[in-house]
Design a protein around this motif. Structure first.
Motif, PDB file in Angstrom:
ATOM      1  N   TRP B  27       0.836  -1.223   0.000  1.00  0.00           N
ATOM      2  CA  TRP B  27       0.000   0.000   0.000  1.00  0.00           C
ATOM      3  C   TRP B  27       0.865   1.267   0.000  1.00  0.00           C
ATOM      4  CZ3 TRP B  27       0.847   3.189   4.078  1.00  0.00           C
ATOM      5  CH2 TRP B  27       1.316   2.627   5.272  1.00  0.00           C
ATOM      6  N   ALA B  28       2.007   1.202   0.671  1.00  0.00           N
ATOM      7  CA  ALA B  28       2.875   2.385   0.727  1.00  0.00           C
ATOM      8  C   ALA B  28       3.433   2.692  -0.654  1.00  0.00           C
ATOM      9  CB  ALA B  28       4.021   2.142   1.711  1.00  0.00           C
ATOM     10  N   LEU B  29       3.785   1.633  -1.351  1.00  0.00           N
ATOM     11  CA  LEU B  29       4.336   1.826  -2.691  1.00  0.00           C
ATOM     12  C   LEU B  29       3.258   2.350  -3.638  1.00  0.00           C
ATOM     13  CD1 LEU B  29       6.444  -1.427  -2.831  1.00  0.00           C
ATOM     14  CD2 LEU B  29       7.290   0.907  -2.528  1.00  0.00           C
ATOM     15  N   ILE B  30       2.043   1.773  -3.490  1.00  0.00           N
ATOM     16  CA  ILE B  30       0.928   2.237  -4.341  1.00  0.00           C
ATOM     17  C   ILE B  30       0.640   3.709  -4.036  1.00  0.00           C
ATOM     18  CG2 ILE B  30      -1.566   1.968  -4.773  1.00  0.00           C
ATOM     19  CD1 ILE B  30      -1.054  -1.085  -4.206  1.00  0.00           C
ATOM     20  N   LEU B  31       0.680   4.059  -2.765  1.00  0.00           N
ATOM     21  CA  LEU B  31       0.446   5.450  -2.344  1.00  0.00           C
ATOM     22  C   LEU B  31       1.476   6.376  -2.975  1.00  0.00           C
ATOM     23  CD1 LEU B  31      -1.475   6.959  -0.368  1.00  0.00           C
ATOM     24  CD2 LEU B  31       0.403   6.942   1.279  1.00  0.00           C
ATOM     25  N   LEU B  32       2.754   5.940  -2.952  1.00  0.00           N
ATOM     26  CA  LEU B  32       3.818   6.762  -3.517  1.00  0.00           C
ATOM     27  C   LEU B  32       3.599   6.949  -5.018  1.00  0.00           C
ATOM     28  CD1 LEU B  32       6.521   8.231  -3.134  1.00  0.00           C
ATOM     29  CD2 LEU B  32       7.675   6.050  -3.551  1.00  0.00           C
ATOM     30  N   GLY B  33       3.284   5.840  -5.704  1.00  0.00           N
ATOM     31  CA  GLY B  33       3.039   5.906  -7.149  1.00  0.00           C
ATOM     32  C   GLY B  33       1.853   6.808  -7.449  1.00  0.00           C
ATOM     33  N   GLY B  34       0.787   6.638  -6.638  1.00  0.00           N
ATOM     34  CA  GLY B  34      -0.422   7.464  -6.832  1.00  0.00           C
ATOM     35  C   GLY B  34      -0.121   8.929  -6.626  1.00  0.00           C
ATOM     36  N   SER B  35       0.663   9.221  -5.566  1.00  0.00           N
ATOM     37  CA  SER B  35       1.004  10.617  -5.271  1.00  0.00           C
ATOM     38  C   SER B  35       1.780  11.209  -6.429  1.00  0.00           C
ATOM     39  CB  SER B  35       1.865  10.712  -4.017  1.00  0.00           C
ATOM     40  OG  SER B  35       1.303   9.936  -3.003  1.00  0.00           O
ATOM     41  N   ALA B  36       2.697  10.403  -6.995  1.00  0.00           N
ATOM     42  CA  ALA B  36       3.492  10.889  -8.120  1.00  0.00           C
ATOM     43  C   ALA B  36       2.586  11.285  -9.279  1.00  0.00           C
ATOM     44  CB  ALA B  36       4.483   9.807  -8.562  1.00  0.00           C
ATOM     45  N   LEU B  37       1.641  10.387  -9.577  1.00  0.00           N
ATOM     46  CA  LEU B  37       0.711  10.670 -10.679  1.00  0.00           C
ATOM     47  C   LEU B  37      -0.092  11.929 -10.378  1.00  0.00           C
ATOM     48  CD1 LEU B  37      -0.647   7.144 -11.683  1.00  0.00           C
ATOM     49  CD2 LEU B  37       0.718   8.712 -13.081  1.00  0.00           C
ATOM     50  N   ALA B  38      -0.580  11.988  -9.125  1.00  0.00           N
ATOM     51  CA  ALA B  38      -1.418  13.125  -8.740  1.00  0.00           C
ATOM     52  C   ALA B  38      -0.628  14.426  -8.808  1.00  0.00           C
ATOM     53  CB  ALA B  38      -1.947  12.893  -7.326  1.00  0.00           C
ATOM     54  N   LEU B  39       0.615  14.383  -8.298  1.00  0.00           N
ATOM     55  CA  LEU B  39       1.467  15.582  -8.298  1.00  0.00           C
ATOM     56  C   LEU B  39       1.666  16.079  -9.727  1.00  0.00           C
ATOM     57  CD1 LEU B  39       4.434  15.220  -5.774  1.00  0.00           C
ATOM     58  CD2 LEU B  39       3.044  17.251  -6.181  1.00  0.00           C
ATOM     59  N   GLY B  40       2.016  15.134 -10.592  1.00  0.00           N
ATOM     60  CA  GLY B  40       2.247  15.490 -11.994  1.00  0.00           C
ATOM     61  C   GLY B  40       0.983  16.087 -12.604  1.00  0.00           C
ATOM     62  N   ALA B  41      -0.151  15.438 -12.302  1.00  0.00           N
ATOM     63  CA  ALA B  41      -1.426  15.922 -12.842  1.00  0.00           C
ATOM     64  C   ALA B  41      -1.717  17.320 -12.331  1.00  0.00           C
ATOM     65  CB  ALA B  41      -2.538  14.950 -12.449  1.00  0.00           C
ATOM     66  N   LEU B  42      -1.419  17.509 -11.035  1.00  0.00           N
ATOM     67  CA  LEU B  42      -1.663  18.813 -10.414  1.00  0.00           C
ATOM     68  C   LEU B  42      -0.829  19.896 -11.081  1.00  0.00           C
ATOM     69  CD1 LEU B  42      -3.270  19.996  -7.998  1.00  0.00           C
ATOM     70  CD2 LEU B  42      -1.154  19.821  -6.658  1.00  0.00           C
ATOM     71  N   VAL B  43       0.464  19.543 -11.308  1.00  0.00           N
ATOM     72  CA  VAL B  43       1.353  20.511 -11.956  1.00  0.00           C
ATOM     73  C   VAL B  43       0.812  20.873 -13.336  1.00  0.00           C
ATOM     74  CG1 VAL B  43       3.652  20.841 -12.952  1.00  0.00           C
ATOM     75  CG2 VAL B  43       3.398  19.837 -10.679  1.00  0.00           C
ATOM     76  N   LEU B  44       0.355  19.818 -14.048  1.00  0.00           N
ATOM     77  CA  LEU B  44      -0.206  20.060 -15.380  1.00  0.00           C
ATOM     78  C   LEU B  44      -1.446  20.951 -15.291  1.00  0.00           C
ATOM     79  CD1 LEU B  44       0.123  16.617 -17.221  1.00  0.00           C
ATOM     80  CD2 LEU B  44       1.275  18.763 -17.801  1.00  0.00           C
ATOM     81  N   ALA B  45      -2.318  20.590 -14.305  1.00  0.00           N
ATOM     82  CA  ALA B  45      -3.588  21.329 -14.172  1.00  0.00           C
ATOM     83  C   ALA B  45      -3.340  22.787 -13.828  1.00  0.00           C
ATOM     84  CB  ALA B  45      -4.453  20.664 -13.103  1.00  0.00           C
ATOM     85  N   LEU B  46      -2.365  23.016 -12.931  1.00  0.00           N
ATOM     86  CA  LEU B  46      -2.084  24.385 -12.497  1.00  0.00           C
ATOM     87  C   LEU B  46      -1.312  25.140 -13.572  1.00  0.00           C
ATOM     88  CD1 LEU B  46      -1.017  23.787  -8.774  1.00  0.00           C
ATOM     89  CD2 LEU B  46      -3.103  24.932  -9.578  1.00  0.00           C
ATOM     90  N   GLY B  47      -0.376  24.428 -14.164  1.00  0.00           N
ATOM     91  CA  GLY B  47       0.562  25.103 -15.057  1.00  0.00           C
ATOM     92  C   GLY B  47       0.028  25.359 -16.445  1.00  0.00           C
ATOM     93  N   LEU B  48      -0.769  24.417 -16.970  1.00  0.00           N
ATOM     94  CA  LEU B  48      -1.191  24.551 -18.369  1.00  0.00           C
ATOM     95  C   LEU B  48      -1.903  25.881 -18.666  1.00  0.00           C
ATOM     96  CD1 LEU B  48      -2.217  20.963 -19.554  1.00  0.00           C
ATOM     97  CD2 LEU B  48      -0.311  22.366 -20.337  1.00  0.00           C
ATOM     98  N   PRO B  49      -2.820  26.307 -17.757  1.00  0.00           N
ATOM     99  CA  PRO B  49      -3.503  27.594 -18.066  1.00  0.00           C
ATOM    100  C   PRO B  49      -2.536  28.772 -18.027  1.00  0.00           C
ATOM    101  CG  PRO B  49      -4.658  26.340 -16.370  1.00  0.00           C
ATOM    102  CD  PRO B  49      -3.333  25.686 -16.573  1.00  0.00           C
ATOM    103  N   LEU B  50      -1.476  28.651 -17.184  1.00  0.00           N
ATOM    104  CA  LEU B  50      -0.595  29.799 -16.989  1.00  0.00           C
ATOM    105  C   LEU B  50       0.551  29.822 -17.989  1.00  0.00           C
ATOM    106  CD1 LEU B  50      -0.266  29.632 -13.095  1.00  0.00           C
ATOM    107  CD2 LEU B  50      -1.704  31.192 -14.432  1.00  0.00           C
ATOM    108  N   ALA B  51       1.032  28.605 -18.309  1.00  0.00           N
ATOM    109  CA  ALA B  51       2.259  28.543 -19.086  1.00  0.00           C
ATOM    110  C   ALA B  51       2.064  29.017 -20.510  1.00  0.00           C
ATOM    111  CB  ALA B  51       2.773  27.113 -19.101  1.00  0.00           C
ATOM    112  N   ALA B  52       3.182  29.538 -21.001  1.00  0.00           N
ATOM    113  CA  ALA B  52       3.155  29.971 -22.395  1.00  0.00           C
ATOM    114  C   ALA B  52       3.356  28.743 -23.277  1.00  0.00           C
ATOM    115  CB  ALA B  52       4.288  30.971 -22.632  1.00  0.00           C
ATOM    116  N   PRO B  53       2.792  28.723 -24.447  1.00  0.00           N
ATOM    117  CA  PRO B  53       3.041  27.629 -25.370  1.00  0.00           C
ATOM    118  C   PRO B  53       4.537  27.605 -25.732  1.00  0.00           C
ATOM    119  CG  PRO B  53       1.536  29.257 -26.347  1.00  0.00           C
ATOM    120  CD  PRO B  53       1.927  29.780 -25.025  1.00  0.00           C
ATOM    121  N   PRO B  54       5.145  26.568 -26.160  1.00  0.00           N
ATOM    122  CA  PRO B  54       4.470  25.270 -26.383  1.00  0.00           C
ATOM    123  C   PRO B  54       4.261  24.486 -25.085  1.00  0.00           C
ATOM    124  CG  PRO B  54       6.798  25.099 -26.917  1.00  0.00           C
ATOM    125  CD  PRO B  54       6.567  26.541 -26.509  1.00  0.00           C
ATOM    126  N   ASN B  55       3.146  23.778 -25.043  1.00  0.00           N
ATOM    127  CA  ASN B  55       2.807  23.008 -23.848  1.00  0.00           C
ATOM    128  C   ASN B  55       3.720  21.804 -23.651  1.00  0.00           C
ATOM    129  OD1 ASN B  55       0.759  24.740 -23.239  1.00  0.00           O
ATOM    130  ND2 ASN B  55      -0.768  23.564 -24.399  1.00  0.00           N
TER     131      ASN B  55
END
Lengths: 220, 611
Positions: B27-55
């Motif tokens: 479960w700890a490993l799954i949690l770590l993997g999940g957090s990684a995915l979530a973190l990346g998704a979060l960065v994408l979600a936060l950054g995409l509207p702000l960042a200049a192209p190219p994405n």
């Protein structure tokens, strides 16, 4: 007898008991023992200062008790032409006798200690080496003749011829054989000729060469 | 197997031997993997509207973080005890952290600014400690600690003098760390920051190059993927530093970013490959298992183990409880103290099935990076090791038995020699002296004219003579003095002369040999002659002794009826004992009707106990 000075002898044996007994026996027999030594180097030193007519040496003496006596005898024989050597041994071994005879055949003898107690035999042996003859103990000769072999020419000899051969091997001259067997000089000569022929040995007028040839033949 | 699928998450099933006793729960490993995915998704979600192209820039950025975090999950699962997994997770986490600034709140911006580039510190840590996860030298530790401390500090110090608005960033949120707007101070701080960054990068790289050159073959095999992957990543660092130092416009840097980030994204994969590489090599363990099925090959157990462990320098020490020491399979002793004192060798102890010391493997410390493999190899070889040790013990005991047999034979020979000498110097001499005295008495008795006395003394002389003959034969039977004094040929010649069956000496070398060799050869021939006379009905015996470099070969053959049974008769057995005790062999061939041939081979260099 008194006109001739007695034969002077040197005696070397590390066993005091035996040496003393031997000296007394020799003196009883009319010899003069001028040298008594319990080791070979002392014997050699004493012989050097006053060479006797012959030395009687035990084969086993200090320091290694192997063949010191034999080597001392050879040395004395080489250095003093007028001193005969008679080596005494407790071992009935052809090897030791041949080791001695091989080096020097004149004036040397190899006698078993057993034989020494026969005063006649001892006296005879001493006189023979003093006279420059050779002496090989009859026991050793018997051992040489007893060897069994296939196709042995010795087996073809008549009993009398075998007796003559033994005496030849002991180093006796024709005259001594004639005396010992009570036979005529001509008979001895015939026997000797027949024996040498049967064994394939050459006839030689030299007694020493004859002894050596016979011994070498028997040993081989 | 570190990650056991069959194992329940909270399972307390006792672990068997060396496994993942302290592995991470799933479960700890799954949690770590999940957090990684979530973190990346979060960065994408936060950054995409702000960042200049190219994405694509942002996507590659997220890929780097995912690469590190994903690799860390695998590393933690497969190598739970190795800190490498945790370090990779730290790098991944810190890679994502600056993106928190996208959240916009002052604290988020402050954290984002301070955390900028901090991931280099755990990355340096990772590089310098790979693959053990331990920093080996003080200098290594200093460099890593300096990176951890300086990078966030430098960020903070620079930020204190930067107003994003006055620097031209209109959209940027205000800088919560700003003390005052001072472009000059900021420029100085940036330069210092960049220069120290360059020093750090060079230091890390220098240490890495040094390690590569000093690495042993097994260590290099592990290090190789990282060694090749680190260069692109290093170039990324260099480019960043050069831009900072020369104060070049960030727009140009941005063009390189996707390429650089890809280089970084490859790095964790290289770490993972390196880390798991040893696992791929475990096929060698199965090779070893197959090899151990067969009787051991000529190359021996050590070589088989060395191949399975991939360490040519491997030394194998077998523990012999009898002598309380480790010995190599060649019998020489191993110096373990020395091993423990030098850092570049490591001793792994192997215990037998009863838990008692069995052996020790002295190997390259790099093998410790994969303790499971060492354990697997040792497990596979345990039985073979136990066999090997038994064999070593057996050999040692055999050697001891042989030595004691030699001593027994030598002692017997010495006793016989002494007895013969005592007879010669004692009884024989006395009897001889006595016979001389009797002879004198006999000549004196002639003066008395008593024939009875003369006869008696003659009889005594004869008796004495016979005693002397018997005594001489007895002494010669006990030990032939001729052998000791004159050697093999005269002694054999003497018994051949007396033999019942005509005996011919074909050849015997005249040179002398060690006492034990001569005695053994002599007794072989003497026994053969006696046996032939008793049983063979032969008409001739041939004796031949030859020597070569190492052996004396004795052959005694007769033309008798054959059929001799070597198992009968204590004489032959005693003879065999004597021959074997000095390392020789005795063979008897005696086919019925074809005569008997006795053959002995004796090593000439046989050990001789001092007398």
């Amino acid at each position: 007898m008194t006109a001739v000075p007695p034969i002077r002898l040197g005696v070397a044996d590390d066993s005091t008991l035996f040496r003393r007994g031997l000296c007394l026996l020799l003196e009883d027999a009319g010899f003069e023992v001028t040298i008594e030594a319990d080791n070979p180097s002392r014997l050699i030193a004493l012989v050097e200062s006053e060479p006797p007519d012959a030395v009687i040496v035990d084969i086993k003496m200090p320091p290694t008790f192997t063949d010191e006596g034999l080597r001392a005898a050879s040395e004395i024989r080489v250095r003093h032409a007028n001193t005969g050597v008679l080596v005494l041994s407790q071992y009935l071994e052809v090897h030791y006798a041949m080791k001695l005879i091989d080096e020097q055949v004149e004036g040397v003898g190899y006698l078993l200690k057993d034989s020494v107690s026969n005063v006649a035999e001892l006296t005879d042996a001493v006189r023979r080496v003093v006279a420059g003859g050779s002496v090989v103990d009859p026991g050793v000769v018997a051992e040489l003749l007893a060897r069994r072999r296939r196709d042995n020419p010795v087996d073809d000899l008549t009993p009398r011829e075998r007796e003559v051969l033994s005496l030849m091997a002991e180093g006796r001259s024709n005259w001594a054989i004639q005396e010992g067997l009570f036979i005529s000089a001509r008979t001895v000569e015939t026997h000797v000729r027949n024996i040498l022929m049967k064994l394939g040995l050459e006839e030689t007028p030299d007694d020493h060469r004859r002894v050596l040839a016979v011994l070498t033949y028997l040993r081989s | 197997m570190a990650f056991d699928k069959d194992r329940s998450p909270h399972g307390a099933r006792p672990s068997v031997g060396f496994t993942n006793a302290d592995g991470y729960p799933a479960w700890a490993l799954i949690l770590l993997g999940g957090s990684a995915l979530a973190l990346g998704a979060l960065v994408l979600a936060l950054g995409l509207p702000l960042a200049a192209p190219p994405n694509s820039l942002l996507i590659v950025h997220v890929l780097v973080g995912w690469s590190f975090l994903g690799s860390s999950v695998v590393a933690l699962a497969k190598r739970p005890r190795n800190p490498v997994g945790l370090l990779m997770a730290t790098v991944g986490g810190l890679w994502f952290l600056p993106a928190i600034a996208f959240a916009g709140s002052p604290i988020a911006v402050a954290v984002g600014v301070v955390a900028d580039g901090v991931f280099w510190a755990p990355l340096a840590h990772l590089l310098l400690s790979f693959p053990t996860g331990r920093l080996e030298s003080t200098f290594n530790r200093f460099v890593v600690i300096f990176a951890y401390v300086w990078i966030p500090s430098g960020n903070t110090l620079s930020a204190m003098f930067l107003d994003p608005a006055s620097a031209g960033c209109i959209d940027c949120p205000p800088n919560p760390l700003m003390l005052r707007d001072d472009p000059a101070a900021f420029a100085v701080m940036s330069r210092v920051d960049a220069a120290l960054g360059a020093v750090l990068a060079i230091a890390v790289l220098g240490l890495l190059v040094r390690r590569w050159h000093r690495a042993s073959a097994p260590a290099r095999r592990v290090l190789r993927p990282v060694w090749w992957a680190v260069w692109p990543a290093f170039l990324v660092a260099v480019v960043f530093i050069v831009f900072d130092l020369l104060d070049l416009p960030n727009e140009d840097l941005v063009q390189f970013l996707p390429l650089m980030n890809l280089a970084l994204a490859v790095l964790p994969v290289a770490f993972l490959v390196s880390l798991l590489r040893t696992r791929l090599d475990r096929s060698m363990v199965s090779d070893l298992l197959i090899e151990l099925q067969r009787p051991l090959p000529q190359r021996g157990l050590r070589d088989a183990l060395a191949a399975a462990l991939g360490d040519d320098s491997l030394e194998l020490g077998l523990w012999l409880p009898d002598i309380g020491r480790h010995v190599s399979n060649r019998g020489s002793q191993l110096d373990l103290v020395n091993v423990e004192n030098t850092g570049n060798r490591y001793a792994t102890e192997v215990r037998d099935s009863d838990g008692k010391p069995l052996a020790v493997l002295i190997h390259d410390p790099a093998l410790l990076d994969d303790p499971l493999r060492v354990e697997a190899v040792v497990g596979a070889a345990r039985l073979a090791l136990e066999n090997e040790r038994l064999q070593a013990q057996l050999l040692a005991q055999l050697e001891e038995a042989r030595a004691s047999r030699i001593r027994i034979v030598e002692a017997g020979d010495q006793a016989r020699r002494r007895l013969e000498r005592d007879l010669h110097d004692g009884a024989q001499q006395r009897l001889l002296a006595l016979s001389l005295a009797v002879e004198r008495a006999r000549s004196l008795s002639a003066n008395f004219g008593s024939s009875a006395l003369a006869d008696l003394l003659a009889d005594v002389t004869d008796q004495l003579k016979m005693s002397l003959v018997e005594l001489r034969e007895l002494a010669r039977g006990i030990h032939p003095a001729l052998l000791t004094d004159e050697g093999l040929l005269p002694a054999v010649d003497s018994i051949a002369r007396r033999a019942q069956v005509p005996t011919k000496i074909v050849s015997i070398p005249t040179e002398r040999y060690p006492v034990a060799v001569e005695a053994a050869a002599y007794y072989v021939i003497a026994e053969a002659l006696t046996n032939a006379a008793r049983h063979s009905a032969a008409t001739e015996i041939l004796v031949q002794v030859d020597r070569d470099e190492e052996w004396l070969q004795i052959e005694v053959s007769d033309d008798g009826r054959g059929g001799a049974d070597p198992t009968h008769g204590s004489g032959l057995r005693g003879l065999e004992d004597r021959i074997v005790s000095i390392g020789g062999v005795l063979r008897i061939s005696s086919p019925l009707g074809e005569g008997t041939c006795l053959l002995a081979r004796i090593p000439i260099t046989s050990t001789v106990a001092p007398e």
